[in-house]
Design an enzyme around this catalytic site. Sequence first.
Site, mmCIF file in Angstrom:
data_model
loop_
_atom_site.group_PDB
_atom_site.id
_atom_site.type_symbol
_atom_site.label_atom_id
_atom_site.label_comp_id
_atom_site.label_asym_id
_atom_site.label_seq_id
_atom_site.Cartn_x
_atom_site.Cartn_y
_atom_site.Cartn_z
ATOM 1 N NE ARG A 1 -35.849 -18.947 -11.220
ATOM 2 C CZ ARG A 1 -34.927 -19.764 -10.750
ATOM 3 N NH1 ARG A 1 -34.645 -19.783 -9.458
ATOM 4 N NH2 ARG A 1 -34.291 -20.579 -11.557
ATOM 5 C CD GLU B 1 -29.549 -28.274 -10.522
ATOM 6 O OE1 GLU B 1 -30.781 -28.108 -10.665
ATOM 7 O OE2 GLU B 1 -28.989 -28.225 -9.413
ATOM 8 C CB ALA C 1 -30.368 -23.451 -14.829
ATOM 9 C CD GLU D 1 -35.481 -26.159 -8.080
ATOM 10 O OE1 GLU D 1 -34.787 -25.228 -8.507
ATOM 11 O OE2 GLU D 1 -35.132 -27.350 -8.131
ATOM 12 C CD GLU E 1 -34.134 -27.126 -12.381
ATOM 13 O OE1 GLU E 1 -34.394 -26.726 -13.536
ATOM 14 O OE2 GLU E 1 -33.593 -26.410 -11.523
#
Length: 181
Positions: free
Chosen positions: A64, A92, A76, A142, A96
Amino acid sequence: MKKFEEKTYESETIYKGKIVQLDIDSVTLPDGQTSKRELIRHPGAVAVIALTEEGKMVCVEQYRKPMEKSIVEIPAGKLEPNEAPKPCALRELEEETGYTSDDLEFVTSFYTSPGFADEIVHLYFTDKIRPLENQPEGDEDEFVELIELTVEEAEALEKEERIHDAKTAYAILYLKLRNAL
């Protein structure tokens, strides 16, 4: 008039990005004085408390940038324009974690930082997950690692500040209360 309402008489968008927009609102306060408010506009997000058959919480670890560290979180993501929260939560979860579910239960919605942002997170729960047959490709920017934790392991990561976000802390409390009932 709403109690303590601040009436906007001018609004200027300073920045509009992929995720957020920054507005400066000029407002009239309840006592007639004026002030400026810096506001972050966000489309909203979803989060999923997902449990394995063994009762472990499915999490992901990711870097992050605002905190300059990796943290462990429940799955999320951001709502797309005109996207309903429940399908977004399922998307999601799948993107993920590689898990899916036919049974997402709405838990609650909450504002993340109401002093300056309108972001709302819609939280879902499922204890009926299964691996997807075809693993999806995640977002190109990501990078995540799947982690499955007991509540006790999650609490230990909170103490180490490896779990350090509100939605995941909420999820841990939710599971503790759910198990206590």
